[in-house]
Design a protein around this motif. Structure first.
Motif, PDB file in Angstrom:
ATOM      1  N   MET A   1       0.824  -1.217   0.000  1.00 58.43           N
ATOM      2  CA  MET A   1       0.000   0.000   0.000  1.00 58.43           C
ATOM      3  C   MET A   1       0.853   1.260   0.000  1.00 58.43           C
ATOM      4  O   MET A   1       0.461   2.288  -0.576  1.00 58.43           O
ATOM      5  N   ALA A   2       2.023   1.201   0.644  1.00 54.12           N
ATOM      6  CA  ALA A   2       2.909   2.366   0.630  1.00 54.12           C
ATOM      7  C   ALA A   2       3.375   2.661  -0.793  1.00 54.12           C
ATOM      8  O   ALA A   2       3.351   3.816  -1.254  1.00 54.12           O
ATOM      9  N   LEU A   3       3.798   1.620  -1.517  1.00 53.70           N
ATOM     10  CA  LEU A   3       4.222   1.808  -2.900  1.00 53.70           C
ATOM     11  C   LEU A   3       3.036   2.127  -3.807  1.00 53.70           C
ATOM     12  O   LEU A   3       3.169   2.885  -4.773  1.00 53.70           O
ATOM     13  N   TRP A   4       1.878   1.560  -3.499  1.00 59.10           N
ATOM     14  CA  TRP A   4       0.652   1.858  -4.257  1.00 59.10           C
ATOM     15  C   TRP A   4       0.322   3.347  -4.190  1.00 59.10           C
ATOM     16  O   TRP A   4      -0.015   3.968  -5.204  1.00 59.10           O
TER      17      TRP A   4
ATOM     18  N   PHE B   1      10.764   4.503   1.482  1.00 63.97           N
ATOM     19  CA  PHE B   1      11.065   5.830   0.933  1.00 63.97           C
ATOM     20  C   PHE B   1      12.066   5.742  -0.218  1.00 63.97           C
ATOM     21  O   PHE B   1      11.976   6.494  -1.195  1.00 63.97           O
ATOM     22  N   SER B   2      13.032   4.824  -0.122  1.00 62.20           N
ATOM     23  CA  SER B   2      14.006   4.679  -1.203  1.00 62.20           C
ATOM     24  C   SER B   2      13.340   4.170  -2.469  1.00 62.20           C
ATOM     25  O   SER B   2      13.587   4.680  -3.571  1.00 62.20           O
ATOM     26  N   ILE B   3      12.479   3.139  -2.308  1.00 66.14           N
ATOM     27  CA  ILE B   3      11.779   2.617  -3.486  1.00 66.14           C
ATOM     28  C   ILE B   3      10.838   3.684  -4.055  1.00 66.14           C
ATOM     29  O   ILE B   3      10.728   3.841  -5.276  1.00 66.14           O
ATOM     30  N   GLY B   4      10.169   4.403  -3.168  1.00 68.31           N
ATOM     31  CA  GLY B   4       9.279   5.461  -3.630  1.00 68.31           C
ATOM     32  C   GLY B   4      10.017   6.545  -4.380  1.00 68.31           C
ATOM     33  O   GLY B   4       9.536   7.043  -5.417  1.00 68.31           O
ATOM     34  N   ARG B   5      11.190   6.919  -3.887  1.00 62.69           N
ATOM     35  CA  ARG B   5      11.998   7.931  -4.588  1.00 62.69           C
ATOM     36  C   ARG B   5      12.456   7.413  -5.940  1.00 62.69           C
ATOM     37  O   ARG B   5      12.478   8.163  -6.930  1.00 62.69           O
ATOM     38  N   LEU B   6      12.820   6.138  -6.002  1.00 65.94           N
ATOM     39  CA  LEU B   6      13.242   5.545  -7.271  1.00 65.94           C
ATOM     40  C   LEU B   6      12.086   5.550  -8.273  1.00 65.94           C
ATOM     41  O   LEU B   6      12.270   5.884  -9.450  1.00 65.94           O
ATOM     42  N   LEU B   7      10.881   5.214  -7.804  1.00 57.63           N
ATOM     43  CA  LEU B   7       9.713   5.244  -8.689  1.00 57.63           C
ATOM     44  C   LEU B   7       9.426   6.662  -9.165  1.00 57.63           C
ATOM     45  O   LEU B   7       9.021   6.875 -10.315  1.00 57.63           O
ATOM     46  N   ASP B   8       9.642   7.623  -8.275  1.00 58.54           N
ATOM     47  CA  ASP B   8       9.429   9.023  -8.642  1.00 58.54           C
ATOM     48  C   ASP B   8      10.369   9.441  -9.769  1.00 58.54           C
ATOM     49  O   ASP B   8       9.984  10.177 -10.679  1.00 58.54           O
ATOM     50  N   LEU B   9      11.603   8.945  -9.709  1.00 59.78           N
ATOM     51  CA  LEU B   9      12.572   9.282 -10.754  1.00 59.78           C
ATOM     52  C   LEU B   9      12.279   8.548 -12.057  1.00 59.78           C
ATOM     53  O   LEU B   9      12.512   9.076 -13.147  1.00 59.78           O
TER      54      LEU B   9
ATOM     55  N   LYS C   1      -0.193  12.695 -11.510  1.00 56.55           N
ATOM     56  CA  LYS C   1       0.472  13.881 -12.049  1.00 56.55           C
ATOM     57  C   LYS C   1       0.537  13.812 -13.572  1.00 56.55           C
ATOM     58  O   LYS C   1       0.348  14.825 -14.259  1.00 56.55           O
ATOM     59  N   ARG C   2       0.786  12.635 -14.112  1.00 56.35           N
ATOM     60  CA  ARG C   2       0.811  12.476 -15.561  1.00 56.35           C
ATOM     61  C   ARG C   2      -0.589  12.685 -16.155  1.00 56.35           C
ATOM     62  O   ARG C   2      -0.749  13.364 -17.180  1.00 56.35           O
ATOM     63  N   LYS C   3      -1.575  12.104 -15.515  1.00 53.80           N
ATOM     64  CA  LYS C   3      -2.956  12.267 -15.994  1.00 53.80           C
ATOM     65  C   LYS C   3      -3.380  13.725 -15.932  1.00 53.80           C
ATOM     66  O   LYS C   3      -3.994  14.256 -16.862  1.00 53.80           O
ATOM     67  N   ASN C   4      -3.041  14.396 -14.831  1.00 55.00           N
ATOM     68  CA  ASN C   4      -3.398  15.801 -14.673  1.00 55.00           C
ATOM     69  C   ASN C   4      -2.704  16.668 -15.718  1.00 55.00           C
ATOM     70  O   ASN C   4      -3.314  17.593 -16.287  1.00 55.00           O
ATOM     71  N   ALA C   5      -1.441  16.384 -15.983  1.00 49.84           N
ATOM     72  CA  ALA C   5      -0.712  17.157 -16.997  1.00 49.84           C
ATOM     73  C   ALA C   5      -1.340  16.981 -18.376  1.00 49.84           C
ATOM     74  O   ALA C   5      -1.450  17.942 -19.152  1.00 49.84           O
ATOM     75  N   THR C   6      -1.781  15.767 -18.682  1.00 50.03           N
ATOM     76  CA  THR C   6      -2.419  15.514 -19.975  1.00 50.03           C
ATOM     77  C   THR C   6      -3.730  16.270 -20.099  1.00 50.03           C
ATOM     78  O   THR C   6      -4.015  16.917 -21.120  1.00 50.03           O
ATOM     79  N   LEU C   7      -4.557  16.213 -19.042  1.00 52.07           N
ATOM     80  CA  LEU C   7      -5.848  16.916 -19.076  1.00 52.07           C
ATOM     81  C   LEU C   7      -5.649  18.423 -19.131  1.00 52.07           C
ATOM     82  O   LEU C   7      -6.362  19.125 -19.861  1.00 52.07           O
TER      83      LEU C   7
END
Length: 861
Positions: free
Chosen positions: A372-375, A800-808, A384-390
């Motif tokens: 759930m944390a990674l979700w 947090f490390s995995i989340g930061r990696l996903l963010d990048l 953010k991608r969806k919002n940028a597209t709209l």
């Protein structure tokens, strides 16, 4: 004063802006300029004339025909003076008005129908920096799931063809002097869409004064608050009533299309027609429904995994050795009394609670917390991608930075003006230092309200402790055994009642404080208001779960040396542990609040609508069977905005993520609720609410930052829950050091009462703690404490490390959108360079023209 550049270089002038600039003494936000604009002539060769503009806005007030000499007559006369002054100001602003009256023996209802002439629309469209279409583009709407299913060749049951799909446009800010550049400029009737007309009319209504601005006597909002008008709203596009199923969909109004393909309960399994929603209600409403649908779709995998984890817990209940040991423990294993006047109780009586606790407290919970944390991180990244597209497709990517104007209320109350560094125009200005001081004062009020919530929490803690003592003394064996759980359950219900009451009070208080802080734009105003209310609601809703998760049972003491709060012994966790009690609290608050909200949203609007129709039935008796459109819309409910809708969903997101280790079923309940919520909200907007004024927005505002904060908080919360409230680490430690099959684990977790306590009661007893016979913490306690702290650090660092990696790895803006933005930027620079070159060539040609001595006949036309 707002300055404009006079368009001398244009060959045709639709509105003489130069003449408007010559007026003196007018301030920003005044409608005086528009009155002059309404008198300008429109070149007949440029635009087609319209015999009578459509109705753009409706004002309503009611008049009591009884008791003309009542004591409130002075207030009535004041309201009448304000109303007449306001309407006269609207006439001077260039608006056309018609009045329709409906009355019975006691009440007269007056409808003022407002229409904006062409010149006024053009003036305010430029003043508001409205964007209008230059070139039509093919609709670029896409959905990743539809694309995936099409690629796999699987039929998509979610897809539905919705008629009248709105096209996309290249657009730019409207300039009256460049009218011929815009699409549809040859037709006055359709050039401005209904939503654009509503925005213009609302801007006029919000700025028009009916007294001195220093006294706050301006704007339709203040008149509605004072009761001078009963309602102010734009009209819907006719009735929403559905056409027969076998009829053609051609010729439907926008409202009927939305009802047929969006607001009906039978469309729960179809994609939302977001472009149609945006066309009818504006970008702000469309972005809310886009986010709600996106969040609901992402809840599906979370609900599936959470349900699987719960089912695993159901199987483990009957095979878990420590639970079996507890249920089959002999009656000789007595537990210490739960209160000073309570009796000893057998551990086996807590078998049901221990089994229920095992449903949520097992190894799968650790996996689900990590999932759930990674979700949550991926949810926000892809939103953010969806919002940028709209935002790109709906042409609102730079709305907050460039297009958004100061709020009318701010413009009227601001003490001075200052140059806007972006637009280069003078705008109302309020000193930032004074605003900070006011915000600090508002924060003090917020802290006081938070203190009230803490007081309510303490009172509920005392209530649970006292209720547990009272119920445990009952002669009924069942009530006596379940005393802690009964006290906890009733305390949860009382806490929910406190939450609902305090929420209503603080929302009103936050509105007053936010208006006082003088925020420049509507976005800044809404963000400040949202932050205030959410901080309070966060404490209000989460205070009790946080107490149960992290504080309850931590400061109990031991037999013979129990700690007290105001003379009442501190609560301790029941035999099943605090995790099952936390799950119960979450289900009561989360599910209970969802049920209350859904019941309110289903039945309250219906009851209000029935009352409104019953109230208006008498005045319609002599009018005819079919009321006028403005009468039908007046019978609807006023739109209450999106704040409460966002707040409900964000609080739900907090329950789903922050305490998910205690309740894996939370995503499932959230998913079921949201499936209902989407159609419920859609039906409210289409069928039950008066049409709101369309508002632009480029994102969901500060709610996104709140969601990001909740995501980070959820990682820390679940780490501490697993480490300190769950049996996961003690079981792992026992499995590693004592017995891999966990035999004897129950005895490992129970301490013996000190000899002095046993001697005083002439019997020994056990209690749940890692203490020695003298009541001091044992070596096992300190070892487990070190393991728990190490687990918290490792868990949150890994997540947090995995989340930061996903963010990048996941770009905030899709590559296709980035390419389109760069392409538009390149074309804009190219067009600017060509325009400068053309102007330079024109200037060089002018230098070579014959002198005045040659006479005008030598000049080209």
């Amino acid at each position: 004063m707002l300055r404009r550049r006079a368009p001398e270089e244009d060959d045709a002038v639709l509105i003489d802006m130069a003449s408007l600039e010559s007026g003196s003494g007018s301030s920003y936000g005044s409608t005086a300029h528009a009155s002059e604009a309404g008198k300008q002539q429109v070149a007949p060769s440029r635009v087609g004339s319209s015999a009578k503009p459509p109705i753009d806005f409706v004002l309503v007030w009611e008049e009591d025909l009884r008791n003309q000499e009542s004591p409130a007559q002075d207030k009535t006369h004041t309201h009448k003076f304000w109303r007449e002054t306001f309407l006269e100001s609207l006439r001077l602003a260039g608006l056309n008005m018609d009045q329709h009256d409906v009355q019975d023996e006691t009440t007269a209802v007056h409808f003022i129908l407002l229409r904006a002439p062409w010149a006024v629309l053009c003036y305010y469209a430029e003043d508001l920096r409205l964007k209008l279409p230059l070139q039509e583009l093919p609709n670029q709407a896409s959905n990743w799931s539809a694309t995936l299913l099409e690629w796999l060749g699987i039929p998509n049951i979610l897809l539905e063809q919705v008629p009248d799909t709105p096209p996309e446009y290249y657009s730019c800010q409207f300039k009256a002097s460049k009218l011929q550049w815009f699409l549809g400029s040859d037709n006055q009737d359709t050039f401005f869409t209904s939503t654009k007309r509503h925005q213009i009319l609302f801007e006029i209504l919000a700025k028009t004064r009916y007294g001195h601005k220093k006294k706050g006597l301006f704007g339709i909002d203040q008149l509605l608050a004072e009761g001078v008008f009963r309602a102010a709203f734009p009209l819907h596009d006719g009735p929403f009533s559905a056409v027969p199923e076998n009829s053609q969909a051609l010729g439907l109004t926008q409202r009927q299309v939305l009802f047929q393909h969006w607001a009906r309960w039978g469309k729960w399994n179809k994609y939302q027609p977001l472009d149609h929603v945006r066309q009818y209600f504006g970008e702000k409403v469309a972005l809310y429904f886009a986010w709600l649908g996106f969040y609901t779709g992402w809840l599906l995998p979370a609900a599936v995994v959470g349900t699987v984890v719960f089912l695993v817990g159901c199987f483990l209940v009957f095979s878990d050795i420590p639970t079996q040991e507890l249920c089959h423990s002999s009656d000789g294993l007595d537990m210490c009394p739960l209160c000073s006047d309570c009796s000893f109780w057998p551990l086996s009586s807590a078998c049901t609670l221990a089994q229920a606790g095992r449903l949520f407290d097992h190894g799968g919970t650790v996996f689900f917390s990590l999932f759930m944390a990674l979700w949550a991180v991926l949810l926000l990244e892809y939103w953010k991608r969806k919002n940028a597209t709209l935002a790109y497709r709906w042409d609102c990517s730079d709305y907050e930075d460039i297009e958004e104007r100061p709020r009318p209320q701010f413009a009227a109350r601001a003490p001075t003006t200052a140059l806007n560094p972006v637009t280069g125009e003078d705008e109302p200005y309020f000193p930032e230092k004074r605003r900070v001081h006011r915000m600090l004062a508002g924060s003090v009020v917020l802290l006081m309200m938070v203190a009230v919530v803490i007081m309510c929490l303490v009172s509920i803690i005392l209530y649970r402790a006292i209720m547990a003592v009272i119920v445990s003394k009952s002669d009924n064996a069942f009530l006596s055994a379940w005393a802690p759980r009964i006290a906890s359950l009733t305390g949860s219900v009382v806490n929910l009642i406190f939450i609902v009451i305090l929420s209503k009070v603080y929302v009103v208080l936050a509105q007053v404080l936010t208006r006082w802080e003088m925020h420049r734009t509507q976005t800044a105003f809404e963000d400040a208001f949202t932050l205030k209310v959410f901080v309070f609601q966060f404490v209000n809703f989460y205070a009790s779960p946080v107490y149960i998760a992290f504080f309850k049972g931590r400061f109990v003491g031991y037999p013979g040396n129990y700690h007290t709060l105001f003379g009442v012994r501190n609560e301790e966790c029941a035999a099943g542990g605090c995790l099952i009690e936390l799950a119960q609290e979450l289900l009561v608050i989360m599910v209970g609040k969802q049920i209350i909200n859904n019941v309110q949203e289903i039945f309250v609007p219906r009851l209000k609508g029935c009352w409104q129709k019953l109230y208006s039935r008498r005045r319609k008796a002599g009018v005819g069977a079919h009321p006028a459109p403005w009468e039908a819309d007046y019978d609807l409910l006023p739109c209450e905005g999106l704040f409460h809708e966002y707040l409900e969903m964000v609080l739900q997101f907090g329950f789903v993520t922050i305490f998910v280790a205690a309740c894996p079923l939370a995503p499932l309940f959230a998913l079921l609720n949201n499936w209902v919520e989407i159609r419920l909200d859609a039906r409210k907007f289409v069928c039950e609410y008066r049409r709101p004024v369309a508002e632009r927005a480029q994102d969901i505002g500060i709610w996104f930052h709140i969601l990001a904060g909740l995501t980070h908080l959820a990682v820390i919360s679940n780490a501490f829950l697993l480490a300190f409230s769950s049996d996961f680490l003690p079981r792992a430690y026992y499995r590693w050091t004592r017995a891999p099959d966990l035999r004897g684990f129950l005895n490992f977790t129970l301490a013996r009462a000190p000899p002095a306590f046993a001697a005083a009661h002439n019997r020994t007893c056990r209690y749940r703690a890692f203490r020695d016979d003298d009541g001091h913490y044992s070596q096992t306690y300190w070892t487990l404490l070190a393991i728990r702290l190490a687990f918290v650090i490792i868990f949150e660092h890994v997540v947090f490390s995995i989340g930061r990696l996903l963010d990048l790895l996941v770009p905030d803006i899709p590559e296709s959108v980035e390419i389109k933005v760069k392409r538009e930027y390149y074309l804009a620079k190219q067009a600017l360079a060509e325009n400068e070159a053309l102007l330079g060539a024109t200037g060089a040609k002018d230098d070579q023209l014959p002198s005045s001595e040659s006479g005008p006949s030598s000049l080209g036309s």
